[in-house]
Design an enzyme around this catalytic site. Structure first.
Site, PDB file in Angstrom:
ATOM      1  N   GLU A   1       0.792  -1.231   0.000  1.00 27.68           N
ATOM      2  CA  GLU A   1       0.000   0.000   0.000  1.00 27.68           C
ATOM      3  C   GLU A   1       0.826   1.284   0.000  1.00 27.68           C
ATOM      4  O   GLU A   1       0.441   2.255   0.646  1.00 27.68           O
ATOM      5  CB  GLU A   1      -0.970  -0.003   1.190  1.00 27.68           C
ATOM      6  CG  GLU A   1      -2.008  -1.103   1.084  1.00 27.68           C
ATOM      7  CD  GLU A   1      -3.068  -1.036   2.175  1.00 27.68           C
ATOM      8  OE1 GLU A   1      -4.239  -1.186   1.831  1.00 27.68           O
ATOM      9  OE2 GLU A   1      -2.719  -0.861   3.362  1.00 27.68           O
TER      10      GLU A   1
HETATM   11  C1  ACM Z   1      -2.459  -5.357   3.802  1.00 24.13           C
HETATM   12  O1  ACM Z   1      -3.568  -5.783   4.133  1.00 24.13           O
HETATM   13  N1  ACM Z   1      -2.271  -4.073   3.602  1.00 24.13           N
HETATM   14  C2  ACM Z   1      -1.323  -6.246   3.651  1.00 24.13           C
END
Ligand code: ACM
Length: 636
Positions: A446
């Site tokens: 992310e």
């Molecule tokens: C995640 O759920 N950001 C690995």
């Protein structure tokens, strides 16, 4: 009783994510004025919003602070109401509302505000279905995960099991470890094992048998003894746990479960990576909770504890070279550098693991054949790190030039700041002394779109290295990290986005496919080792049903225990790349986990469902048997 109470409701609105209504009740004996209201909620107010009856003063990720209009005074017994339209996503469950709230007065005092569920308006709630059927067993044995093969005849219940005469000291110790495990998990129950010979008990004879596979065991039952054969200590421990489980069920539900006195079990795990992750950044779990969770993993024959030690909301690991990480980065509160998030109220909350704590936890896990794989989540998810060590920031980078999906501005370690690598080098140096694991997990998930593009240092780096954008900068960074780990004798584990922008060397890299199952296929085809942990089945923070009343997060949908149990990650992979799949893992993300009751409600029985899917082959899985047994299994 609190002097103030906040009630919140959500009303769907065509063409938007709906409208929140907040009503603050003054239950005190004094008029209420000159204050702001802060609350934390995963249902975030967007930059573009309309607020009636108040104004948004400040917001950072899940933290919100609202002001009433000038001169508002709420009389005793009265209330202040305001509405907000313009949310970053639609709430789906009653738990998507307020997680904590407090008032701040002109003199700096913070006062707690009580609050309730997020009420649904203007639409009918569905009914939450039962999550676990009563269950039914065909073979009357309480074993979970279910073994590879079993042919048994039920007999009399021995009152305890004890080591046969001349048992070697290492086998005696193995038996003691398992009886202690059992006593921690079930302190009010009778012990399954005794070191002394007991009338009415049965002897266990231990055999080392090199022809048996690693981690496997065999149990042969007769009316006068049990023979436990294995090639290694892990297999022996799994065999002992199976014996404790058999006795546990036969004692707890003697009408349903029996103890065998004839026949055999031959058992071995389906996957060598049978993991459970725990996010201790969003919520802190004291050492005793962590060791209990590890006990529960061992009881379920899970063998990897993936410890998510850092995130935007906190850095929880003592690093002697950088004490600020724990002093600043593990502390949230109204007057702290890190603002309240995810259930923090008027009082600051803090917690980190000292290096001695870590050594104890790692040793505890190792004694139960559980490996601790630590995660430092970089380069994204690093708000707590960056606020603790501002030298990590490119001072010329425009503030709020990008934001993570959770709403954190500029939250990624900068690949063009040379101190980033010096800092991480020292962190890794300390981590390798604490964690003997083959892998260090470095996150990699992310990183927000547009990260670093407003950093002059990154612009210069992009030009120098001919890098096209955020993903290629990330790959440049992670390649350097991979080299740093290799220099320290460790392999790299990360989330699936590590592959973006060119990724890293496949050799010695294991990636966890979380976003959706299809990414697991892509990663395997690209040559990475893969652990499947799709949010849609194995994220235990997701709600267990669609109903509004059912607690949990919703961004990956909802995962009833039966779905988690039945889900076959391997089925997603073409045969040619199935060998790249190392195993499966449950993830416990704790944004919503504001109480132990909540933890237990969401994590169990789904954790045991993942454990059985990790150990037991598809054709041996049986949802009704699982349901009958799992109700006797431990919770945190
Ligand atoms: C995640 O759920 N950001 C690995």
């Amino acid at each position: 009783m609190a002097h103030y109470r906040l009630e919140t409701s959500w009303h769907p609105v065509e063409g938007s994510f709906g409208r929140l209504t907040f009503t603050l009740f003054n239950l005190s004996a004094e008029p209420l004025s000159g204050f702001s209201l802060a609350y934390t909620s995963e249902t975030r107010v967007a930059d573009e919003h309309v607020c009636n009856g108040g104004d948004l003063k400040r917001r950072l990720a899940h933290f919100h602070e609202f002001l009433p209009h000038d001169g508002l005074s709420v009389p005793p017994g009265g209330h202040w109401r305001f509405t907000v339209e313009g949310l970053t996503r639609e709430p789906k469950h009653a738990t998507a509302g307020v997680k904590s709230a407090y008032l701040t007065f002109g003199d700096g005092r913070h006062v707690a505000v009580a609050f309730g569920d997020l009420m649904l308006e203007g639409r009918d709630d569905g009914v939450a279905p039962p999550l676990l059927p009563p269950g039914r067993v065909e073979e009357p044995y309480s074993l979970l995960p279910w073994p590879l093969s079993l042919g048994l005849k039920a007999g009399n219940l021995p009152n305890v099991l004890y080591p046969a005469a001349k048992t070697q000291p290492d086998a005696i110790k193995a038996l003691c470890l398992v009886v202690e495990l059992y006593q921690r998990l079930y302190p009010a129950n009778n012990v399954p094992f005794s070191l002394s010979t007991v009338k009415g008990g049965r002897a266990i004879r231990f055999v080392t048998e090199s022809s048996i596979a690693a981690f496997a065991y065999e149990l042969r039952f007769t009316a006068h003894e049990i023979v436990l054969s294995s090639a290694d200590a892990a297999g022996r421990q799994y065999g002992l746990i199976s014996l404790a489980q058999l006795l546990h069920g036969a004692r707890a539900e003697p009408e349903i479960f029996k103890f065998p006195n004839f026949g055999a079990i031959a058992d071995q795990p389906r996957y060598d990576w049978r993991g459970c992750h725990l996010d201790v950044s969003r919520q802190f779990y004291p050492v005793a909770d962590v060791t209990r969770l590890i006990d529960i993993l061992a009881w379920n024959k899970l063998n990897i504890f993936h410890w998510h030690l850092t995130d935007d909301e906190a850095w929880r690991l003592e690093i002697k070279a950088y004490p600020a990480l724990a002093e600043i980065g593990a502390r949230r509160g109204p007057d702290e550098v890190l603002v309240p998030q995810l259930g923090d109220g008027a009082e600051p909350r803090f917690g980190h693991y000292t290096q001695d704590d870590v050594r104890r936890i790692v040793a505890h896990a190792a004694s139960l054949h559980v490996e601790v794989v630590p995660e430092i989540d970089i380069p994204g998810h690093s708000t707590a790190t960056l606020l603790s060590l501002p030298q990590l920031v490119d001072g010329q980078e425009a503030p709020d030039s990008y934001r993570s999906v959770q709403g954190y501005p500029n939250n990624a370690l900068n690949p063009a700041v040379e101190f980033t690598y010096e800092f991480l080098g020292k962190v890794f140096d300390e981590m390798v002394t604490l964690f003997p694991s083959e892998y260090l997990h470095i996150g990699g998930d992310e990183v927000a779109r547009g990260s670093w593009l407003a950093s002059p240092l990154c612009k210069a780096l992009m030009e120098r290295e001919n890098l096209a954008g955020t993903a290629e900068l990330q790959s440049y960074f992670l390649k350097r990290i991979k080299v740093m780990l290799s220099e320290r004798g460790r392999k790299l584990a990360g989330w699936n986005e590590v592959s973006h922008g060119g990724g890293v060397d496949r050799d010695g890299t294991l990636l966890m496919a979380w976003e959706k199952p299809a990414v697991g296929i892509e990663l395997a085809q690209e040559g990475y080792d893969v652990v499947m942990t799709p949010g849609q089945a194995y994220y235990l923070d997701m709600a267990q049903a669609e109903a509004w009343a059912e607690p949990g997060a919703a961004w990956a949908g909802y995962a009833p225990p039966e779905h988690t149990y039945a889900y076959e990650a391997e089925g997603e992979l073409p045969e040619a790349v199935q060998e790249k799949m190392r195993g499966i893992q449950a993830c416990i993300w704790t944004e919503n986990f504001v109480s132990r009751a909540y933890f237990n409600r969401l994590v169990f029985p789904r954790l045991a469902a993942v454990a059985e899917a990790a150990w037991t082959r598809l054709e041996r899985k049986d949802w009704n048997r699982f349901a009958a047994i799992v109700r006797m299994w431990p919770v945190l």
